[in-house]
Design an enzyme around this catalytic site. Structure first.
Site, PDB file in Angstrom:
ATOM      1  N   GLU A 223       0.841  -1.200   0.000  1.00 44.42           N
ATOM      2  CA  GLU A 223       0.000   0.000   0.000  1.00 44.42           C
ATOM      3  C   GLU A 223       0.875   1.248   0.000  1.00 44.42           C
ATOM      4  OE1 GLU A 223      -2.714  -0.210   3.300  1.00 44.42           O
ATOM      5  OE2 GLU A 223      -3.762  -1.963   2.508  1.00 44.42           O
TER       6      GLU A 223
ATOM      7  N   HIS B 253      -8.176   1.076   1.953  1.00 48.85           N
ATOM      8  CA  HIS B 253      -7.909   0.867   3.382  1.00 48.85           C
ATOM      9  C   HIS B 253      -8.741   1.836   4.233  1.00 48.85           C
ATOM     10  CE1 HIS B 253      -4.642  -0.807   6.279  1.00 48.85           C
ATOM     11  NE2 HIS B 253      -5.790  -0.637   6.907  1.00 48.85           N
TER      12      HIS B 253
END
Length: 529
Positions: A261, A279
Site C-alpha cells: 500500500e 484501506h
C-alpha cells in the site's frame, strides 16, 4: 526545564493533540519523508504515527531519547517492534479504536459484493440501465465463515446475525464454549472454506497468517463464494484470488487492504465483481477521534514512567489499582538487590505475598527486573520493555512466585538471587499505611523496618557493644548525617545486621575504614542516583 518532545509524524485528531499540548512540546514532521523524519527523531521522547511512517531499526537508532512509539490505530506492520524492544522503547497502539468502524466497513463490503452495488453504480452513472446484469444474492439463509474471531470478528458476527445467516468460524485460540455463546460454530479452516457462501477475514498479519488463504485453499471453496478482506493485506493471496476469479472458482470479493500500500494498480481491478476501497476500515471520524485520544493518553502515561495497558511489547498486562503503589517499591528493591549483590545474579526470584496476589502481579516482576539492571547496563536505557530481554541475554533465570499467605505483613515483595559463587542475597519490602510508605522489612534473613532513601549502608558483624559509636564517629568526622538506623540480630552475641539511611553519599574511603574498624564480615553502601 524544557518539555519532552513528542513528534507527530502523521495526522492526529485535534482532541488527541489537545490532551498533549499542555505538558509536552509538539513537533510535526512528514513521516513518509525519510530525509525529514530521521533528523527530527534526534531528541524525540515519543513519536506518534499511523500507517505511512516506517519506524525500523535505523529510525529507532536515530532516536536515542525515544521512550515510546505510538500507533494511532491497530496494525503495527510499519514498526519494528523487536528493535524497539531491544532499545527499551515501549510500543503502544489503540487496539479498540477502530473495531466498530472496521466491522461496519466489512459488512458494507459484504453487502456491496452480494448486491453488485459498485458496478451497478458505475454503470448507471455511465448512462446504462442494466437491472438483469446485476442480479445479486440474499444473505438470509447463507453460511458466513469468519476467519479470526477476535474483537472485530465478534462484532461482524453480531451484526450479521441479524440477517438470518448461519455463522461458522475458524480460530484456534477461541474456546468452543465462548464461540457458542456468540452463536458461532467453530470449524477447521478447510471445512469453513468448503461450507461458506461468504468468507470474511479478521486476523492479524503475522508470519503464520501471511498467505493463509492461497491457491490451495481457494480450490476448496464454492464457485459462488464471495470473500471479504478488511483485515491486513497479504493474508488473502491477491495473485491466487485473481486466478480464482478469472477461472470462475470465486464469484466476487470485497478488498480494503493490499499486500503493498498504497495500491493504485492491481489485476483485481479488472473484475466488476470485486469491490475495492483504499484501506478505509478505520477511516471514520469516530475511529480517528478514539485512536487519537487513546494514544495521547498512552504516550502521557509512558512518558510519566508508567506502564501502559495497550503496550504491545510489555508483559505486564492490565494493572490493577491495588498493584500500582507497589511498582516503585519493586523497582527500588531491585536496585538495592544489585547494590548488595555487587553484580548480576545467576538466578533471580521475585516473590509476592499477600492480598495483592488476587490480581495479576506480573508487572511487579518487570519493575524488579528494571531495578536490578538499571545500574548494571550502560549501553542502553533499561525499561519495563527490555528488562526481561536483558535478563535472558545474561543467562539469568527469572522466576515469579506468589502466595496469598503473608504472616507478618499485609503485602510483601521479595527480590532474592543466587550469585555465581552460590551466595544468596535477598531484600524484602512492603508499603505501610494509607500513604503507602515504602519500608525495607527484611534483608538476608534479618528482620528490620527501615524506610529506604537514596543513600544507605548495611553492615553484618558479630554483635557487641560499641559498634553504633564507631559508625557515628566515622560518619560524623566525614560530615555525613545519619537519617535513620536500626540494628537487627537473631541471637545475642551472634551475627547482627546494622542498616542505616544517610543524607548524602558515604565516601568510599570512609566506608572502607568503617568496615575495617567494625570488623564487619559484610559491608555495602547503596546509592540510588
Amino acid at each position: 526545564m524544557s518539555k519532552p518532545v513528542i513528534l507527530v509524524a502523521e495526522e492526529l485528531s485535534p482532541a488527541g493533540l489537545e490532551l498533549l499540548a499542555g505538558s509536552f512540546e509538539i513537533r510535526h514532521v512528514d513521516g513518509a519523508d525519510r530525509a525529514a523524519l530521521l533528523p527530527a527523531l534526534a531528541d524525540a521522547a515519543a513519536v506518534i504515527v499511523r500507517s505511512a511512517t516506517r519506524l525500523d531499526a535505523e529510525a529507532i537508532a536515530a532516536a536515542p531519547a525515544l521512550k515510546v512509539i505510538a500507533r494511532a490505530g491497530v496494525g503495527l506492520d510499519n514498526v519494528d517492534v523487536a528493535a524497539a524492544t531491544r532499545a527499551g522503547v515501549m510500543v503502544v497502539n489503540a487496539p479498540q479504536s477502530n473495531t466498530v468502524s472496521a466491522a461496519e466497513h466489512t459488512v458494507a463490503l459484504l453487502l456491496a459484493t452480494a448486491r453488485n452495488v459498485a458496478a451497478a453504480d458505475q454503470t448507471l452513472k455511465g448512462g446504462r440501465w442494466q437491472r438483469a446484469r446485476f442480479t445479486g444474492t440474499e444473505l438470509h439463509g447463507k453460511v458466513v465463515g469468519i476467519v479470526g474471531l477476535g474483537r472485530i470478528g465478534v462484532l461482524v458476527a453480531s451484526r450479521l446475525a441479524g440477517f438470518g445467516v448461519e455463522l461458522i468460524a475458524y480460530d484456534p485460540y477461541i474456546p468452543t464454549a465462548r464461540a457458542a455463546q456468540l452463536g458461532v460454530r467453530l470449524v477447521p479452516l478447510d471445512e469453513l472454506l468448503r461450507e461458506s457462501d461468504f468468507i470474511s477475514v479478521h486476523l492479524p498479519k503475522t508470519p503464520e497468517t501471511v498467505g493463509l488463504i492461497g491457491d490451495e485453499q481457494l480450490r476448496l471453496v464454492k464457485p459462488t463464494v464471495r470473500i471479504i478482506n478488511a483485515a491486513r493485506g497479504g493474508i488473502l493471496d491477491e495473485d491466487a484470488l485473481y486466478l480464482a476469479l478469472k477461472d470462475g472458482r470465486v464469484a466476487g470479493a470485497g478488498i480494503d487492504v493490499f499486500a503493498t500500500e498504497p495500491c493504485t494498480e492491481s489485476p483485481l481491478f479488472e473484475f466488476d465483481t470485486v469491490v475495492v476501497t483504499p484501506h478505509l476500515g478505520a477511516s471514520t471520524h469516530e475511529a480517528q477521534e478514539k485512536a487519537g485520544t487513546a494514544v495521547a493518553r498512552s504516550v502521557a502515561l509512558a512518558l510519566a514512567g508508567e506502564l501502559v495497558p495497550d503496550a504491545v511489547n510489555v508483559q505486564g498486562g492490565t494493572i490493577a489499582e491495588d498493584i500500582r503503589p507497589g511498582i516503585p517499591l519493586a523497582e527500588r528493591l531491585g536496585r538495592i538487590f544489585t547494590a548488595l549483590a555487587g553484580g548480576v545474579a545467576a538466578q533471580l526470584d521475585i516473590e509476592v505475598r499477600g492480598e495483592i496476589t488476587q490480581h495479576d502481579v506480573k508487572v511487579l516482576e518487570l519493575a524488579a527486573l528494571k531495578g536490578v539492571f538499571t545500574d548494571v547496563v550502560e549501553s542502553a536505557t533499561v525499561s519495563y520493555v527490555n528488562a526481561p530481554l536483558l535478563a535472558a541475554e545474561r543467562g539469568v533465570e527469572v522466576r515469579l512466585t506468589t502466595s496469598s499467605e503473608s504472616p507478618d505483613w499485609r503485602n510483601l515483595i521479595t527480590v532474592r538471587g543466587m550469585l555465581g559463587d552460590g551466595q544468596t542475597v535477598s531484600v524484602s519490602g512492603t508499603l505501610s499505611g494509607p500513604r503507602h510508605i515504602e519500608k525495607i522489612v527484611a534483608l538476608d534473613g534479618f528482620d528490620l523496618e527501615l524506610e529506604p532513601t537514596d543513600h544507605m549502608m548495611f553492615l553484618r558483624y558479630v554483635d557487641r557493644p560499641g559498634v553504633v559509636g564507631i559508625v557515628g564517629r566515622h560518619l560524623g568526622d566525614a560530615g555525613v548525617n545519619i537519617a535513620g538506623m536500626q540494628v537487627s540480630r537473631v541471637t545475642r552475641g551472634g551475627l547482627a545486621l546494622l542498616g542505616m539511611t544517610v543524607d548524602s553519599e558515604i565516601p568510599a574511603q570512609v566506608a572502607a575504614a568503617l568496615i575495617r574498624e567494625v570488623g564487619a564480615e559484610y559491608g555495602r553502601t547503596v546509592d540510588l542516583p
